[in-house]
Write a protein that holds these residues in place. Structure first.
Motif, PDB file in Angstrom:
ATOM      1  N   UNK A 134      52.122   9.805   8.133  1.00 29.95           N
ATOM      2  CA  UNK A 134      52.794   8.922   9.094  1.00 29.95           C
ATOM      3  C   UNK A 134      52.281   9.240  10.502  1.00 29.95           C
ATOM      4  N   UNK A 135      51.856   8.196  11.226  1.00 32.39           N
ATOM      5  CA  UNK A 135      51.289   8.360  12.563  1.00 32.39           C
ATOM      6  C   UNK A 135      52.025   7.474  13.559  1.00 32.39           C
ATOM      7  N   UNK A 136      52.256   8.021  14.739  1.00 28.45           N
ATOM      8  CA  UNK A 136      52.758   7.223  15.862  1.00 28.45           C
ATOM      9  C   UNK A 136      51.801   7.438  17.031  1.00 28.45           C
ATOM     10  N   UNK A 137      51.268   6.348  17.580  1.00 24.95           N
ATOM     11  CA  UNK A 137      50.225   6.424  18.611  1.00 24.95           C
ATOM     12  C   UNK A 137      50.564   5.497  19.775  1.00 24.95           C
ATOM     13  N   UNK A 138      50.045   5.872  20.940  1.00 25.17           N
ATOM     14  CA  UNK A 138      50.149   5.016  22.121  1.00 25.17           C
ATOM     15  C   UNK A 138      48.739   4.656  22.587  1.00 25.17           C
ATOM     16  N   UNK A 139      48.572   3.395  22.944  1.00 29.50           N
ATOM     17  CA  UNK A 139      47.306   2.918  23.486  1.00 29.50           C
ATOM     18  C   UNK A 139      47.567   2.466  24.923  1.00 29.50           C
ATOM     19  N   UNK A 140      46.786   2.989  25.851  1.00 34.84           N
ATOM     20  CA  UNK A 140      47.011   2.726  27.277  1.00 34.84           C
ATOM     21  C   UNK A 140      45.963   1.775  27.836  1.00 34.84           C
ATOM     22  N   UNK A 142      44.834   1.342  31.597  1.00 35.55           N
ATOM     23  CA  UNK A 142      45.117   1.981  32.874  1.00 35.55           C
ATOM     24  C   UNK A 142      46.206   3.021  32.672  1.00 35.55           C
ATOM     25  N   UNK A 143      47.219   3.010  33.503  1.00 34.13           N
ATOM     26  CA  UNK A 143      48.309   3.983  33.396  1.00 34.13           C
ATOM     27  C   UNK A 143      49.474   3.464  32.553  1.00 34.13           C
ATOM     28  N   UNK A 144      49.369   2.241  32.112  1.00 32.56           N
ATOM     29  CA  UNK A 144      50.487   1.605  31.411  1.00 32.56           C
ATOM     30  C   UNK A 144      50.242   1.595  29.905  1.00 32.56           C
ATOM     31  N   UNK A 145      51.310   1.835  29.116  1.00 28.58           N
ATOM     32  CA  UNK A 145      51.193   1.741  27.663  1.00 28.58           C
ATOM     33  C   UNK A 145      50.983   0.272  27.294  1.00 28.58           C
ATOM     34  N   UNK A 146      49.889   0.012  26.602  1.00 23.56           N
ATOM     35  CA  UNK A 146      49.516  -1.353  26.213  1.00 23.56           C
ATOM     36  C   UNK A 146      50.088  -1.719  24.852  1.00 23.56           C
ATOM     37  N   UNK A 147      50.084  -0.760  23.925  1.00 27.91           N
ATOM     38  CA  UNK A 147      50.591  -1.030  22.580  1.00 27.91           C
ATOM     39  C   UNK A 147      51.120   0.257  21.958  1.00 27.91           C
ATOM     40  N   UNK A 148      52.193   0.111  21.190  1.00 24.71           N
ATOM     41  CA  UNK A 148      52.746   1.196  20.399  1.00 24.71           C
ATOM     42  C   UNK A 148      52.321   0.966  18.954  1.00 24.71           C
ATOM     43  N   UNK A 149      51.704   1.964  18.339  1.00 30.52           N
ATOM     44  CA  UNK A 149      51.236   1.861  16.950  1.00 30.52           C
ATOM     45  C   UNK A 149      52.030   2.810  16.066  1.00 30.52           C
ATOM     46  N   UNK A 150      52.645   2.260  15.012  1.00 31.79           N
ATOM     47  CA  UNK A 150      53.374   3.046  14.020  1.00 31.79           C
ATOM     48  C   UNK A 150      52.748   2.754  12.659  1.00 31.79           C
ATOM     49  N   UNK A 151      52.215   3.774  11.993  1.00 33.10           N
ATOM     50  CA  UNK A 151      51.380   3.547  10.806  1.00 33.10           C
ATOM     51  C   UNK A 151      51.705   4.552   9.699  1.00 33.10           C
ATOM     52  N   UNK A 152      51.592   4.081   8.462  1.00 31.92           N
ATOM     53  CA  UNK A 152      51.593   4.980   7.306  1.00 31.92           C
ATOM     54  C   UNK A 152      50.316   4.700   6.512  1.00 31.92           C
ATOM     55  N   UNK A 153      49.717   5.776   5.976  1.00 30.13           N
ATOM     56  CA  UNK A 153      48.488   5.670   5.197  1.00 30.13           C
ATOM     57  C   UNK A 153      48.738   6.276   3.825  1.00 30.13           C
ATOM     58  N   UNK A 154      48.390   5.545   2.790  1.00 24.48           N
ATOM     59  CA  UNK A 154      48.540   6.002   1.411  1.00 24.48           C
ATOM     60  C   UNK A 154      47.445   7.028   1.102  1.00 24.48           C
ATOM     61  N   UNK A 228      52.355  -2.831  15.127  1.00 23.62           N
ATOM     62  CA  UNK A 228      51.877  -2.783  16.505  1.00 23.62           C
ATOM     63  C   UNK A 228      52.853  -3.548  17.387  1.00 23.62           C
ATOM     64  N   UNK A 229      53.338  -2.907  18.431  1.00 21.82           N
ATOM     65  CA  UNK A 229      54.297  -3.541  19.337  1.00 21.82           C
ATOM     66  C   UNK A 229      53.691  -3.656  20.727  1.00 21.82           C
TER      67      UNK A 229
END
Length: 246
Positions: A134-140, A142-154, A228-229
């Protein structure tokens, strides 16, 4: 009519470019965030010791490039960049950010190896107690969070993921490069940001968000599920269609 000498003309041109470069660098670095009010024309005129015409020319050029919005009587504001992603493609968020002309940064927030639950099974069509990561990632952008990624990999489908350091690389391009996939499904929703998501994205609680949920399979075996949010005012989805010839 007063005319500019060649020296005056060169100085005005140099100041115009300096104003352009200064404002552009502050926007692209994230120092001036979307919605930030740029100093008024008279303030910039004093700051750069130049004519109002030179300032106006620079701001007009920035507005035409879509970097700022000029509002009558209110001033000039940094535009809210809007990215576009193709609905039927698996794309790299880095590419979305760089297409906006903004610096990209990736940050891994959480990485946990565990057994799947009933909830995971609904997301990825796997049996309970299947090993996964299970992974939770932030993609920026500039200085602002552009997307929140919540993922599970089998991990039955992608055992190498257990030994991969996702703090160094984003999971999406790694999966595309290392794991073949034969089918994918997208679900697209508009949701209101809860307090946690709002805090991460830097938006008010209850603000509209665009959520993309994607599942991928390889020869019928589930590979990954990702949610992806995005802030709703900064992202759009596009799709190209052809008429049915049947």
């Amino acid at each position: 009519m007063q005319t500019l000498s060649s020296g005056d003309s060169e100085q005005a041109s140099s100041l115009h470019q300096r104003i352009l470069d200064d404002i552009e660098s502050r926007i692209l670095s994230g120092e001036w965030q979307p919605g930030y009010r740029i100093p008024f024309e008279h303030e910039l005129t004093e700051q750069y010791s130049c004519s109002r015409m030179t300032v106006n020319k620079a701001l007009t050029q920035l507005a035409k490039a879509g970097m700022i919005e000029r509002k009558r009587r209110s001033g000039s504001f940094v535009s809210k960049p809007q990215s576009q992603a193709a609905v039927l493609e698996i794309h790299d968020i880095r590419d979305e950010v760089e297409q906006l002309g903004l610096p990209y940064r990736y940050e891994l927030q959480k990485s946990v190896s565990r057994k799947s639950t009933a909830t995971d099974g609904k997301k990825l069509e796997i049996e309970r107690n299947t090993p996964l990561i299970e992974l939770t990632c932030r993609h920026y952008a500039g200085k602002r969070v552009f997307a929140l990624e919540e993922r599970i990999i089998n991990l039955l489908a992608v055992p190498d993921a257990a030994q991969t350091d996702f703090s160094k690389q984003s999971p999406s391009p790694w999966l595309v490069a290392c794991v073949p996939w034969s089918n994918a499904q997208h679900a697209i929703r508009a949701v209101a940001a809860d307090e946690n998501v709002a805090a991460i994205l830097g938006i008010p609680a209850g603000a509209a968000c665009l959520v993309i949920e994607r599942q991928t399979w390889n020869a019928g075996q589930p590979v990954t599920y990702v949610r992806l949010t995005y802030s709703g005012d900064s992202h759009a989805l596009v799709a190209r269609f052809a008429p049915n010839q049947g």
